[in-house]
Design a protein around this motif. Structure first.
Motif, PDB file in Angstrom:
ATOM      1  N   UNK A 134       0.819  -1.210   0.000  1.00 33.42           N
ATOM      2  CA  UNK A 134       0.000   0.000   0.000  1.00 33.42           C
ATOM      3  C   UNK A 134       0.857   1.266   0.000  1.00 33.42           C
ATOM      4  N   UNK A 135       0.193   2.418   0.155  1.00 29.69           N
ATOM      5  CA  UNK A 135       0.912   3.692   0.166  1.00 29.69           C
ATOM      6  C   UNK A 135       1.110   4.221  -1.245  1.00 29.69           C
ATOM      7  N   UNK A 170      -9.202  -1.801  -5.794  1.00 26.96           N
ATOM      8  CA  UNK A 170      -8.207  -0.829  -5.339  1.00 26.96           C
ATOM      9  C   UNK A 170      -8.932   0.347  -4.704  1.00 26.96           C
ATOM     10  N   UNK A 171      -8.505   0.730  -3.495  1.00 27.97           N
ATOM     11  CA  UNK A 171      -9.145   1.839  -2.783  1.00 27.97           C
ATOM     12  C   UNK A 171      -8.099   2.875  -2.415  1.00 27.97           C
ATOM     13  N   UNK A 220      -3.340   5.310  -7.115  1.00 23.84           N
ATOM     14  CA  UNK A 220      -2.034   4.698  -6.881  1.00 23.84           C
ATOM     15  C   UNK A 220      -1.117   5.583  -6.036  1.00 23.84           C
ATOM     16  N   UNK A 221      -1.374   6.878  -6.022  1.00 20.96           N
ATOM     17  CA  UNK A 221      -0.525   7.774  -5.231  1.00 20.96           C
ATOM     18  C   UNK A 221      -0.726   7.573  -3.734  1.00 20.96           C
ATOM     19  N   UNK A 222      -1.877   6.988  -3.364  1.00 23.49           N
ATOM     20  CA  UNK A 222      -2.108   6.668  -1.955  1.00 23.49           C
ATOM     21  C   UNK A 222      -3.071   5.494  -1.859  1.00 23.49           C
ATOM     22  N   UNK A 223      -2.533   4.319  -2.055  1.00 25.79           N
ATOM     23  CA  UNK A 223      -3.346   3.104  -1.972  1.00 25.79           C
ATOM     24  C   UNK A 223      -3.650   2.787  -0.517  1.00 25.79           C
ATOM     25  N   UNK A 224      -4.930   2.818  -0.170  1.00 24.21           N
ATOM     26  CA  UNK A 224      -5.344   2.506   1.198  1.00 24.21           C
ATOM     27  C   UNK A 224      -5.640   1.022   1.383  1.00 24.21           C
ATOM     28  N   UNK A 225      -6.183   0.399   0.333  1.00 25.78           N
ATOM     29  CA  UNK A 225      -6.515  -1.028   0.409  1.00 25.78           C
ATOM     30  C   UNK A 225      -6.387  -1.680  -0.972  1.00 25.78           C
TER      31      UNK A 225
END
Length: 298
Positions: A134-135, A170-171, A220-225
């Motif tokens: 993630x991230x 993707x979240x 994709x710049x901040x994948x939480x889940x």
């Protein structure tokens, strides 16, 4: 005599050239007599791109970018203590006392044996990937996510109804994107699948509408889940995650990965005080401030 079109097939439309004049028919973002050049503010001509070349994203801070000099590597983590079980909706982790994940021959096994045989799965259960996946995964764009799963029938005499739901979710950044694969697993056979991390492979989960490059890059710049489907039928069945990996890009070349160069990853010419391959972060000593300025950075 029929002469072959003198065109770059990666940069041309399906028809390739005009059958009367031989003029190459360029995709939207390609140009030149052979359609072999990218238009300004685009990069990386390739056949799988319906526009030919990829438009610079750069979080809207600049239009100037080029192909990065990075290389793909694969990230793998099947540590059972870091994976969770969940439903499709965000933040819906299941009770680990009722449904257990156990290591099984270098894979993860979903143990739902504590339920009675009458238990019905009225909605799919998903594997929820650990934090290492993630991230900020901006450099995963254009790479792939691959997995292998094994589904086994618990009671062969029962009738099992298949549930048509998202295979991958993707979240991030208040968006939920989903992918439904054309091919699906069958009982007692390891199912291998690879999904290109491109906008053409995803839809918005709630509306079913298409996803833009800008939206996928933002997620994709901040994948939480990241959620991968674990159950496929409405009755009890065993599920085993045999393999799960995602590509990221790095400056170090890894000869174990095919198609090494991360050609779809952009390198933006960021304005002052910004950093990151897509200008997604602030330089040290600066912080993000919400404003009405240009770009998607806010």
């Amino acid at each position: 005599i029929c002469s072959k079109c003198n065109c770059d097939l990666d940069g041309t439309l399906k028809e390739v050239c005009d059958q009367k004049t031989g003029k190459c028919l360029c995709k939207e973002n390609t140009e030149g007599n052979r359609c072999d050049k990218c238009k300004k503010n685009t990069f990386n001509i390739e056949s799988r791109n319906p526009n030919g070349c990829t438009k610079c994203f750069c979080f809207g801070q600049t239009l100037d970018c080029s192909m990065s000099g990075l290389y793909h590597i694969e990230m793998i983590n099947l540590n059972s203590t870091e994976w969770k079980l969940t439903y499709a909706r965000q933040n819906s982790e299941l009770n680990q006392k009722e449904i257990k994940i156990i290591n099984h021959d270098d894979s993860l096994k979903l143990d739902i044996g504590l339920f009675s045989n009458e238990f019905k799965l009225n909605q799919p259960i998903y594997w929820s990937a650990p934090k290492t996946y993630l991230g900020n995964k901006i450099t995963s764009y254009g790479g792939y996510l691959s997995y292998s799963i094994l589904i086994k029938q618990k009671n062969p005499t029962e009738n099992h109804s298949y549930q048509f739901k998202a295979d991958l979710i993707l979240i991030g950044k208040n968006m939920t994107l989903s992918h439904i694969s054309i091919y699906q697993p069958t009982y007692d056979k390891t199912f291998d699948n690879k999904i290109d991390l491109l906008e053409t492979q995803f839809h918005h989960l709630s509306s079913g509408s298409s996803v833009s490059r800008e939206q996928l890059m933002t997620v994709l710049s901040r994948l939480d889940e990241i959620k991968l489907r674990a159950t496929y039928y409405n009755q009890l069945h065993h599920s085993e995650l045999v393999d799960f990996r995602i590509t990221i890009a790095t400056e170090q070349q890894n000869y174990s990965v095919e198609n090494l160069k991360a050609k779809s990853v952009e390198q933006c010419s960021c304005p002052p005080n910004f950093k990151g391959y897509s200008c997604e972060s602030c330089e040290e000593g600066y912080f993000k401030v919400k404003s009405y300025g240009p770009g998607l950075f806010n």
